[in-house]
Design a protein around this motif. Structure first.
Motif: not given
Ligand code: PHE
Length: 377
Positions: A158-169
């Protein structure tokens, strides 16, 4: 006189458990004597003051989410120090030349990353502060014992979902933002730059450098935690970042401390200059006592290393040695190699006498012959 038993994290450790007459042991008395000093736990010591200032940054910006560990025992297994953080079998840091081994399976941790894997099992935000040990050459910024702080933060989908970025970036961006904020919290405005680098335990990996005294100085390493480490800790669906920073490096800049040996000084003219909570009070030199230079030349052998030589010099001169520098190196027609080292002796606290320095230099000569089997020229 060296204390013979000390208590570390509730465990009693005897000198003979650490300093042994055993070919797989390379821990000298001078290093044993540093165990348990825990400069990072002294509220009025620059290292303790800096630690608390970093805690303050994390507590304010992350509402006390980071769990803190200050007391983890510096004696760790080879597995903790290297295997668990994916250090390859043939990496130089595993060598006896770089790391202090108590026996073939136990080392003095060479980084606080040694605790990452275990703590990842129970924690998502943590800071580990402690003394770390490395065999190295001698100059004003290197000392075989120093202090690091490790920080780790774990993210969930949930932290990176919706950021439009992949988890690593996403993690890499958050990491840089966090550490730039920390640098500004500590230094105000300071010139900094990011350098791409390699660590076995992070990918991508970065170093942060700060411009100090006309030079770029590396102050921390960091990166996005290798997925394999998370997987082994039962966190395969997460991503994390990690950093490790050298407290002495930062403290030297913040307090204007010119030589790393000063952190170990018990001279009241040093210790009384700092008070709890006062970050960045500029150190006033006790007046600079003059250095004295002595050269030594010898024919080296195949097992010679500069780290071994430096350890002999430190064993003799202790904190009176400021720098050891290779000033000449040649190989003759017979294939014999000669090294000439210039040793700078200087006390931070008083003037040294000629007599005293000559005696040190003679002891160094004797000991390089007896301990390193070199031929003095
Ligand atoms: N352990 C590394 C060192 O001592 C620093 C580091 C920690 C780098 C965590 C990346 C992540 O140099």
């Amino acid at each position: 006189p060296v204390v013979s038993v000390l208590e570390l994290g509730g465990v009693k450790i005897a000198r003979d458990d650490v300093v042994r007459d055993d070919p797989t042991n390379n821990v000298p008395d001078t290093i044993f004597a540093k165990l348990g000093m825990q400069l990072h736990k002294r509220e009025k010591h620059p290292i303790g003051i800096l630690k608390n200032a970093i805690f303050e940054y994390f507590d304010t910006n992350y509402s006390n989410k980071f769990d803190k560990f200050d007391d983890l025992c510096p004696l760790v297994s080879v597995k903790q120090n290297f295997d668990d953080v994916l250090v390859p079998e043939d990496h130089v840091s595993r060598s006896y030349n770089d790391t202090y081994y108590i026996d073939s399976q136990t080392v003095l941790r060479c980084h606080t990353s040694a605790h990452q894997a275990e703590l990842l099992r129970g924690h998502t935000h943590f800071l580990v502060t402690g003394d770390v040990y490395r065999r190295d050459s001698i100059d004003s910024t290197h000392y075989p014992v120093f202090h690091q702080m490790e920080g780790v933060r774990v993210f969930s989908p949930n932290d990176w979902d919706g950021s439009g970025m992949d988890a690593t970036s996403f993690a890499a961006r958050d990491l840089k933002k966090c550490l730039e904020g920390l640098a500004r919290h500590l230094f105000g405005s300071v010139e900094m730059r990011w350098i791409d680098t390699y660590f076995p335990f992070t990918n991508p990996s970065f170093e942060l450098e700060i411009f100090f005294q006309e030079k770029w100085l590396e102050v921390l390493g960091c990166g996005v935690t290798e997925q394999e480490i998370l997987r082994r800790s039962g966190k395969e669906n997460n991503v994390a970042w990690a950093f490790g920073l050298g407290l002495e490096r930062l403290a030297m800049i913040l307090f204007d401390i010119p030589d790393i040996r000063l952190f170990w000084s018990s001279d009241e003219r040093f210790t009384s200059q700092f008070s709890s909570g006062q970050l960045g009070v500029k150190y006033k030199p006790l007046s600079k006592y003059p250095p004295c230079f002595k050269d030594i030349s010898f024919w080296i052998n195949d097992s010679f290393t500069e780290n071994n030589f430096c350890e002999v010099v430190r064993g003799v001169a202790g904190d009176l040695v400021e720098e050891v520098k290779l000033i000449d190196n040649f190989t003759n027609k017979k294939g014999m190699t000669s090294h000439c080292y210039r040793i700078a002796y200087r006390s931070m606290e008083r003037s040294l006498t000629d007599e005293e320095i000559n005696k040190l230099q003679w002891d160094v000569r004797d000991q390089v012959v007896s301990k390193l089997n070199v031929v003095v020229r």
